[in-house]
Design an enzyme around this catalytic site. Structure first.
Site, PDB file in Angstrom:
ATOM      1  N   ASP A 114       8.990  -3.749  -6.836  1.00  0.00           N
ATOM      2  CA  ASP A 114      10.264  -4.141  -6.370  1.00  0.00           C
ATOM      3  C   ASP A 114      10.257  -5.730  -6.672  1.00  0.00           C
ATOM      4  O   ASP A 114      11.274  -6.268  -6.991  1.00  0.00           O
ATOM      5  CB  ASP A 114      10.331  -3.815  -4.754  1.00  0.00           C
ATOM      6  CG  ASP A 114       9.090  -4.257  -4.012  1.00  0.00           C
ATOM      7  OD1 ASP A 114       8.091  -4.764  -4.817  1.00  0.00           O
ATOM      8  OD2 ASP A 114       8.889  -3.699  -2.837  1.00  0.00           O
ATOM      9  N   ASP A 117       5.625 -11.574  -6.332  1.00  0.00           N
ATOM     10  CA  ASP A 117       5.467 -13.094  -5.841  1.00  0.00           C
ATOM     11  C   ASP A 117       4.310 -13.819  -6.464  1.00  0.00           C
ATOM     12  O   ASP A 117       4.440 -14.389  -7.545  1.00  0.00           O
ATOM     13  CB  ASP A 117       5.276 -12.599  -4.288  1.00  0.00           C
ATOM     14  CG  ASP A 117       5.309 -13.954  -3.479  1.00  0.00           C
ATOM     15  OD1 ASP A 117       5.811 -14.866  -3.804  1.00  0.00           O
ATOM     16  OD2 ASP A 117       5.038 -13.695  -2.317  1.00  0.00           O
TER      17      ASP A 117
END
Ligand code: 5GP
Length: 189
Positions: A114, A117
């Site tokens: 998804d 980071d």
């Protein structure tokens, strides 16, 4: 969701609100179709094992694979790793909670995530998967917070660059909530 509607996470210690959409479902759908086109060109008709990382990537994966043509030999598997708990910052600890159900040796593997980071989760996963000798190993992430990267990771297909904000919706959660929102929203902490 209209701009004036806010959701409050009442059972959390801190109060959060979910703001306007950062990426709409329509934008996500359009970009997903483009990514699927790139993937089809690169796979060149060979079998493709699409590996989704639970639970956040499920919405993206299911939309992505439905953009792939029926002639392509597509299979799907899932892995689950722990990266974030209920907090909104990385714990730095990555554990496999559920492993693949199939052997990937000699196969074309596409890992679908998804959001990337710090990169800790994906780089750890790729290391594990590479050691299983796939024929090829590619990555597809919907959102890339590249400004926060701590470890270099090769991202082959990227949906959108995301700003350094915490986002929810379209599979992404905050304390287990908001995965069901069709659009991707910024959380106001
Ligand atoms: P990384 O290991 O790259 O720091 O983090 C990757 C994982 O952290 C993602 O799979 C996702 O679960 C979580 N994550 C990172 N940023 C966000 C964010 O803005 N919103 C949500 N809901 N999860 C995030």
């Amino acid at each position: 969701m209209s701009g004036s509607v806010f959701y409050k996470m009442s059972q959390m210690e801190t109060e959060y609100t979910v703001g306007d959409a950062l990426f709409s479902k329509k934008e996500i759908d359009d970009r997903t179709r483009e990514l699927a086109g790139q993937i089809v060109r690169d796979v060149r008709g060979e079998e493709l094992l699409v590996v989704g990382i639970l639970s956040g990537a499920v919405f993206f994966l299911t939309d992505l694979v439905r953009c792939l043509p029926r002639e392509l030999d597509v299979k799907i598997d899932f892995m689950s790793v722990s990266s974030y708990g209920d907090a909104t910052t990385s714990s730095g600890t990555v554990r496999i909670l559920k492993d693949l159900g199939s052997d990937i040796a000699g196969r074309n593997v596409l890992v679908v995530e998804d959001i990337i980071d710090t990169g800790l989760t994906l780089s750890y996963l790729l290391k594990i998967l590479k050691a299983r000798h796939p024929k090829s190993l590619r990555t597809c992430v919907l959102l890339d917070k590249s400004a926060r990267r701590e470890t270099a990771v090769d991202v082959d297909y990227c949906g959108f660059n995301a700003p350094d904000v915490f986002v929810v919706g379209y599979g992404l959660d905050c304390g287990g909530r908001y995965r069901h929102l069709p659009d991707i929203h910024v959380v106001n902490l």
